[in-house]
Design a protein around this motif. Structure first.
Motif, PDB file in Angstrom:
ATOM      1  N   LYS A 405      47.503 -52.460  -2.282  1.00  0.00           N
ATOM      2  CA  LYS A 405      48.525 -51.597  -2.852  1.00  0.00           C
ATOM      3  C   LYS A 405      48.067 -51.134  -4.221  1.00  0.00           C
ATOM      4  CE  LYS A 405      52.392 -53.726  -0.376  1.00  0.00           C
ATOM      5  NZ  LYS A 405      52.638 -52.540   0.459  1.00  0.00           N
ATOM      6  N   PHE A 406      48.428 -49.904  -4.577  1.00  0.00           N
ATOM      7  CA  PHE A 406      47.982 -49.328  -5.839  1.00  0.00           C
ATOM      8  C   PHE A 406      49.144 -48.606  -6.511  1.00  0.00           C
ATOM      9  CE2 PHE A 406      44.305 -49.378  -2.989  1.00  0.00           C
ATOM     10  CZ  PHE A 406      43.365 -50.053  -3.766  1.00  0.00           C
ATOM     11  N   ALA A 407      49.224 -48.732  -7.833  1.00  0.00           N
ATOM     12  CA  ALA A 407      50.270 -48.040  -8.587  1.00  0.00           C
ATOM     13  C   ALA A 407      50.116 -46.530  -8.486  1.00  0.00           C
ATOM     14  CB  ALA A 407      50.239 -48.482 -10.045  1.00  0.00           C
ATOM     15  N   ASP A 408      48.873 -46.047  -8.275  1.00  0.00           N
ATOM     16  CA  ASP A 408      48.630 -44.606  -8.184  1.00  0.00           C
ATOM     17  C   ASP A 408      48.440 -44.154  -6.737  1.00  0.00           C
ATOM     18  OD1 ASP A 408      46.178 -45.821  -7.798  1.00  0.00           O
ATOM     19  OD2 ASP A 408      45.042 -44.364  -8.981  1.00  0.00           O
ATOM     20  N   SER A 409      49.139 -44.799  -5.805  1.00  0.00           N
ATOM     21  CA  SER A 409      49.026 -44.455  -4.386  1.00  0.00           C
ATOM     22  C   SER A 409      49.384 -42.996  -4.142  1.00  0.00           C
ATOM     23  CB  SER A 409      49.960 -45.348  -3.559  1.00  0.00           C
ATOM     24  OG  SER A 409      50.039 -44.887  -2.219  1.00  0.00           O
ATOM     25  N   ILE A 410      48.576 -42.326  -3.317  1.00  0.00           N
ATOM     26  CA  ILE A 410      48.854 -40.944  -2.895  1.00  0.00           C
ATOM     27  C   ILE A 410      49.129 -40.865  -1.398  1.00  0.00           C
ATOM     28  CG2 ILE A 410      47.606 -39.798  -4.763  1.00  0.00           C
ATOM     29  CD1 ILE A 410      45.243 -39.531  -2.708  1.00  0.00           C
ATOM     30  N   GLY A 411      49.179 -42.018  -0.720  1.00  0.00           N
ATOM     31  CA  GLY A 411      49.418 -42.044   0.710  1.00  0.00           C
ATOM     32  C   GLY A 411      48.927 -43.344   1.301  1.00  0.00           C
ATOM     33  N   THR A 412      49.061 -43.463   2.602  1.00  0.00           N
ATOM     34  CA  THR A 412      48.620 -44.676   3.287  1.00  0.00           C
ATOM     35  C   THR A 412      47.705 -44.312   4.440  1.00  0.00           C
ATOM     36  OG1 THR A 412      50.468 -44.697   4.867  1.00  0.00           O
ATOM     37  CG2 THR A 412      50.815 -45.806   2.734  1.00  0.00           C
ATOM     38  N   PHE A 413      46.936 -45.311   4.871  1.00  0.00           N
ATOM     39  CA  PHE A 413      46.095 -45.143   6.048  1.00  0.00           C
ATOM     40  C   PHE A 413      46.074 -46.471   6.794  1.00  0.00           C
ATOM     41  CE2 PHE A 413      41.981 -44.729   8.354  1.00  0.00           C
ATOM     42  CZ  PHE A 413      42.322 -43.606   9.090  1.00  0.00           C
ATOM     43  N   ARG A 430      49.346 -53.061  10.274  1.00  0.00           N
ATOM     44  CA  ARG A 430      48.786 -53.196   8.925  1.00  0.00           C
ATOM     45  C   ARG A 430      48.236 -51.855   8.436  1.00  0.00           C
ATOM     46  NH1 ARG A 430      46.937 -58.443   7.368  1.00  0.00           N
ATOM     47  NH2 ARG A 430      44.924 -57.589   6.716  1.00  0.00           N
ATOM     48  N   TYR A 431      48.367 -51.614   7.143  1.00  0.00           N
ATOM     49  CA  TYR A 431      47.832 -50.395   6.532  1.00  0.00           C
ATOM     50  C   TYR A 431      47.598 -50.652   5.053  1.00  0.00           C
ATOM     51  CZ  TYR A 431      52.680 -49.709   4.975  1.00  0.00           C
ATOM     52  OH  TYR A 431      53.912 -49.873   4.411  1.00  0.00           O
ATOM     53  N   PHE A 432      46.850 -49.761   4.412  1.00  0.00           N
ATOM     54  CA  PHE A 432      46.604 -49.886   2.979  1.00  0.00           C
ATOM     55  C   PHE A 432      46.979 -48.587   2.283  1.00  0.00           C
ATOM     56  CE2 PHE A 432      42.704 -48.296   4.869  1.00  0.00           C
ATOM     57  CZ  PHE A 432      42.258 -47.322   3.996  1.00  0.00           C
ATOM     58  N   GLN A 433      47.209 -48.692   0.993  1.00  0.00           N
ATOM     59  CA  GLN A 433      47.502 -47.512   0.189  1.00  0.00           C
ATOM     60  C   GLN A 433      46.200 -46.905  -0.326  1.00  0.00           C
ATOM     61  OE1 GLN A 433      50.189 -48.830  -2.872  1.00  0.00           O
ATOM     62  NE2 GLN A 433      51.933 -48.970  -1.473  1.00  0.00           N
ATOM     63  N   VAL A 434      46.182 -45.593  -0.441  1.00  0.00           N
ATOM     64  CA  VAL A 434      45.010 -44.861  -0.930  1.00  0.00           C
ATOM     65  C   VAL A 434      45.249 -44.492  -2.390  1.00  0.00           C
ATOM     66  CG1 VAL A 434      43.572 -42.817  -0.642  1.00  0.00           C
ATOM     67  CG2 VAL A 434      44.561 -43.948   1.375  1.00  0.00           C
ATOM     68  N   LEU A 503      54.506 -35.457  -3.539  1.00  0.00           N
ATOM     69  CA  LEU A 503      53.990 -35.882  -2.234  1.00  0.00           C
ATOM     70  C   LEU A 503      55.118 -36.352  -1.331  1.00  0.00           C
ATOM     71  CD1 LEU A 503      50.733 -37.726  -3.353  1.00  0.00           C
ATOM     72  CD2 LEU A 503      50.843 -35.723  -1.879  1.00  0.00           C
ATOM     73  N   LYS A 504      56.063 -37.090  -1.877  1.00  0.00           N
ATOM     74  CA  LYS A 504      57.212 -37.544  -1.074  1.00  0.00           C
ATOM     75  C   LYS A 504      58.024 -36.335  -0.607  1.00  0.00           C
ATOM     76  CE  LYS A 504      57.675 -42.082  -3.265  1.00  0.00           C
ATOM     77  NZ  LYS A 504      58.518 -42.943  -4.155  1.00  0.00           N
ATOM     78  N   GLN A 505      58.162 -35.331  -1.482  1.00  0.00           N
ATOM     79  CA  GLN A 505      58.882 -34.114  -1.109  1.00  0.00           C
ATOM     80  C   GLN A 505      58.184 -33.421   0.065  1.00  0.00           C
ATOM     81  OE1 GLN A 505      61.751 -33.190  -2.504  1.00  0.00           O
ATOM     82  NE2 GLN A 505      61.960 -31.309  -1.308  1.00  0.00           N
ATOM     83  N   GLN A 506      56.854 -33.561   0.130  1.00  0.00           N
ATOM     84  CA  GLN A 506      56.076 -32.949   1.215  1.00  0.00           C
ATOM     85  C   GLN A 506      55.977 -33.846   2.445  1.00  0.00           C
ATOM     86  OE1 GLN A 506      52.328 -31.228   0.018  1.00  0.00           O
ATOM     87  NE2 GLN A 506      53.193 -30.197  -1.768  1.00  0.00           N
ATOM     88  N   GLY A 507      56.676 -34.979   2.464  1.00  0.00           N
ATOM     89  CA  GLY A 507      56.734 -35.810   3.652  1.00  0.00           C
ATOM     90  C   GLY A 507      55.666 -36.881   3.748  1.00  0.00           C
ATOM     91  N   VAL A 508      55.003 -37.187   2.646  1.00  0.00           N
ATOM     92  CA  VAL A 508      53.934 -38.180   2.652  1.00  0.00           C
ATOM     93  C   VAL A 508      54.525 -39.584   2.510  1.00  0.00           C
ATOM     94  CG1 VAL A 508      51.909 -39.043   1.407  1.00  0.00           C
ATOM     95  CG2 VAL A 508      52.245 -36.579   1.716  1.00  0.00           C
ATOM     96  N   LYS A 509      53.995 -40.520   3.264  1.00  0.00           N
ATOM     97  CA  LYS A 509      54.341 -41.937   3.125  1.00  0.00           C
ATOM     98  C   LYS A 509      53.480 -42.518   2.013  1.00  0.00           C
ATOM     99  CE  LYS A 509      54.061 -46.351   5.657  1.00  0.00           C
ATOM    100  NZ  LYS A 509      55.340 -46.903   5.177  1.00  0.00           N
ATOM    101  N   ILE A 510      54.095 -42.889   0.887  1.00  0.00           N
ATOM    102  CA  ILE A 510      53.392 -43.379  -0.284  1.00  0.00           C
ATOM    103  C   ILE A 510      53.191 -44.886  -0.256  1.00  0.00           C
ATOM    104  CG2 ILE A 510      53.505 -43.619  -2.808  1.00  0.00           C
ATOM    105  CD1 ILE A 510      52.821 -40.843  -1.964  1.00  0.00           C
ATOM    106  N   ASP A 511      54.187 -45.639   0.244  1.00  0.00           N
ATOM    107  CA  ASP A 511      54.120 -47.114   0.205  1.00  0.00           C
ATOM    108  C   ASP A 511      54.533 -47.734   1.523  1.00  0.00           C
ATOM    109  OD1 ASP A 511      56.870 -46.677   0.116  1.00  0.00           O
ATOM    110  OD2 ASP A 511      56.955 -46.978  -2.056  1.00  0.00           O
TER     111      ASP A 511
END
Length: 511
Positions: A405-413, A430-434, A503-511
């Motif tokens: 997990k990262f404080a500056d996450s821009i999405g997950t994979f 399982r997934y990680f933050q980018v 990013l959240k407004q654009q539908g991205v999963k951040i965490d």
């Protein structure tokens, strides 16, 4: 105006001694003035930290190109170089955030590895239990499906994109969003003002041109713009790089007969380990896989293909009712550095030779392929491995394997790792933050990098090189570039809270 002419030394030994002397003198004066030269630090036995200056050749014939004016072709807020999955995502995200965007590509279409290589599976890993990324990548896939441009992938719920039709999908995304397209344009240099990028130089049918931009996003796959700008990067030694692929597509396949053969001879991911020592978590071993391997050994034994053919075998995917088998990922070439023009020339030609051997083997051995013939090759090689930038944060194997997990996450994979003899399928949720930091070259401002050349080690690269991961970094880069312009700060100092909110407004999963 007095004309300037190119000066070429045609002396017998072919060396321009005056030029070499001037180069040495300039470096010496720089050192006296306190200018630090580029550093070259070995990171592992397989990789080095490098910059463009590390590779300048001092010996051999040279041509001194005189200074000349270069027309400014266009100006924009955000320039995205490379129109593949990461580039499309970056351009769309920046445009949706309010920026004036140019998207350029060296080919005659957008889509990158999908349309030019013929790699039709943007996310083939969706077995039960996968928690996938969200954002523009999934949106592109759904749009292609709604336009009739997909076929179901074998054995799970993933989609196969029709590579040629995706050109139409990409055009639709670009034109309806208001992105300014530029095709047949090859970036050849970066325009720098001290440590800040100001645009790029391109070559095209119209000549040598410049594009000036407030922000540049490198989505070339090979970190070309970062390289031109002098950013540090790493590159695995050639004999340890992942192989390149010539994708082949066939016509004349009896679909029902072939499917019957694969059902009677089911393949799993355990079969991938037959010819090399593969690391898995164990849960992958019994999952069904569209895989052909032993068939090529049988073809050699029969004399259908030469004994010396190597690295034939791999996956199949889409089968159409018209008898087309596309994205046949069966031809792999090793020891190729795609940033070396001699290497990639040889590989392109050798790949076509091996592709014809692969088709001959399928015709001889595999039911349903008896009357198959070549439909087409991909427009270019599929490349897995080249330059990767040194970022503000460099992803590690531990992070992609252990739900970082990262404080500056821009999405997950999802926890999907494929490469360097490692295969982890994300069936456990399982997934990680980018992190945003893996897009940021510390020594170059207002340049962001997205796609498979983001910062990280070899194992993390085996996750981030995948197309859906490339859309995650592309969308993050596009939003960050546009937000930094709104804030009046460079890309190093952009507010990550503002980036995440958009990013959240654009539908991205951040965490």
């Amino acid at each position: 105006m007095r004309k300037r002419y190119l000066s070429i030394d045609l002396s017998q030994d072919g060396e321009d001694e005056m030029y070499k002397y001037e180069r040495r003198a300039q470096r010496m004066i720089g050192r006296w003035a306190g200018v630090r030269g580029p550093s070259r630090k070995r990171t592992t036995p397989e990789e080095e930290y490098l910059t463009k200056e590390d590779l300048n050749e001092e010996d051999g014939d040279v041509i001194i190109e005189p200074a000349k004016p270069i027309p400014v072709h266009a100006r924009c807020d955000v320039l995205v170089v490379g129109g593949g999955p990461s580039g499309l995502s970056a351009a769309l995200a920046a445009r949706r955030t309010g920026a004036d965007v140019i998207l350029m590509d060296r080919f005659g279409c957008f889509g990158g590895v999908i349309t030019t290589v013929g790699m039709e599976t943007i996310a083939w890993y969706r077995y039960e239990g996968c928690v996938d990324s969200q954002g523009i990548g999934v949106e592109m896939e759904r749009l292609a499906a709604s336009m009739g441009g997909t076929i179901k992938w074998p054995y799970n719920d993933s989609e196969c994109l029709d590579a040629d039709f995706f050109k139409v999908v990409a055009d639709h995304l670009v034109t309806t969003s208001g992105i300014r397209p530029l095709l047949h344009s090859y970036a050849v240099d970066a325009i720098m003002e001290e440590d800040t990028i100001k645009g790029i130089i391109l070559e095209c049918k119209s000549g040598r041109r410049a594009i000036l931009a407030q922000r540049v996003i490198d989505c070339t796959g090979d970190a070309d713009i970062a390289y031109f700008a002098g950013a540090e990067y790493r590159k695995t030694k050639k004999d340890q790089m992942m192989g390149v692929t010539t994708v082949i597509n066939c016509a004349g396949v009896d679909k029902e007969k072939f499917i019957d053969y694969t059902e009677k001879n089911p393949a799993t991911y355990r079969d991938w380990s037959r010819t090399w020592d593969q690391e898995t978590s164990g849960k992958e071993d019994d999952l069904r896989s569209p895989y052909l391997d032993l068939e090529f050994e049988k073809a050699r034994e029969m004399g259908a293909i030469p004994q010396e053919t190597q690295n034939l075998g791999g996956s199949w995917s889409a089968l159409s009712s018209a008898g087309e088998a596309t994205n046949l990922n069966l031809v792999h070439l090793m020891n190729v550095d795609c940033t070396d023009v001699e290497d990639i020339t040889k590989a392109e030609m050798e790949g076509r030779v091996q592709g014809m051997h692969a088709i001959q083997a399928l015709k001889a051995v595999v039911p349903g392929f008896e009357n198959a013939k070549l439909r087409n090759f991909g427009m270019t090689l599929g490349v897995r491995d080249s330059r990767k930038i040194i970022g503000r944060h460099n992803l590690t194997a531990d992070e992609v394997k252990n739900q970082a997990k990262f404080a500056d996450s821009i999405g997950t994979f999802p926890e999907f790792i494929d490469g360097y003899n490692i295969l982890i399928i994300p069936t456990t949720g399982r997934y990680f933050q980018v992190p945003y930091g893996c897009l940021v070259p510390p020594k170059v401002k207002n340049l962001l990098v997205a796609g498979r050349c983001v910062a990280g080690d070899k194992v993390s690269h085996c996750a981030m090189r995948n197309m859906m991961a490339c859309t995650v970094t592309g969308q993050g880069a596009g939003v960050a570039a546009a937000v930094s312009i709104k804030e009046g700060v460079n890309t190093h100092d952009v507010s990550i809270d503002a980036v995440q909110a958009e990013l959240k407004q654009q539908g991205v999963k951040i965490d």
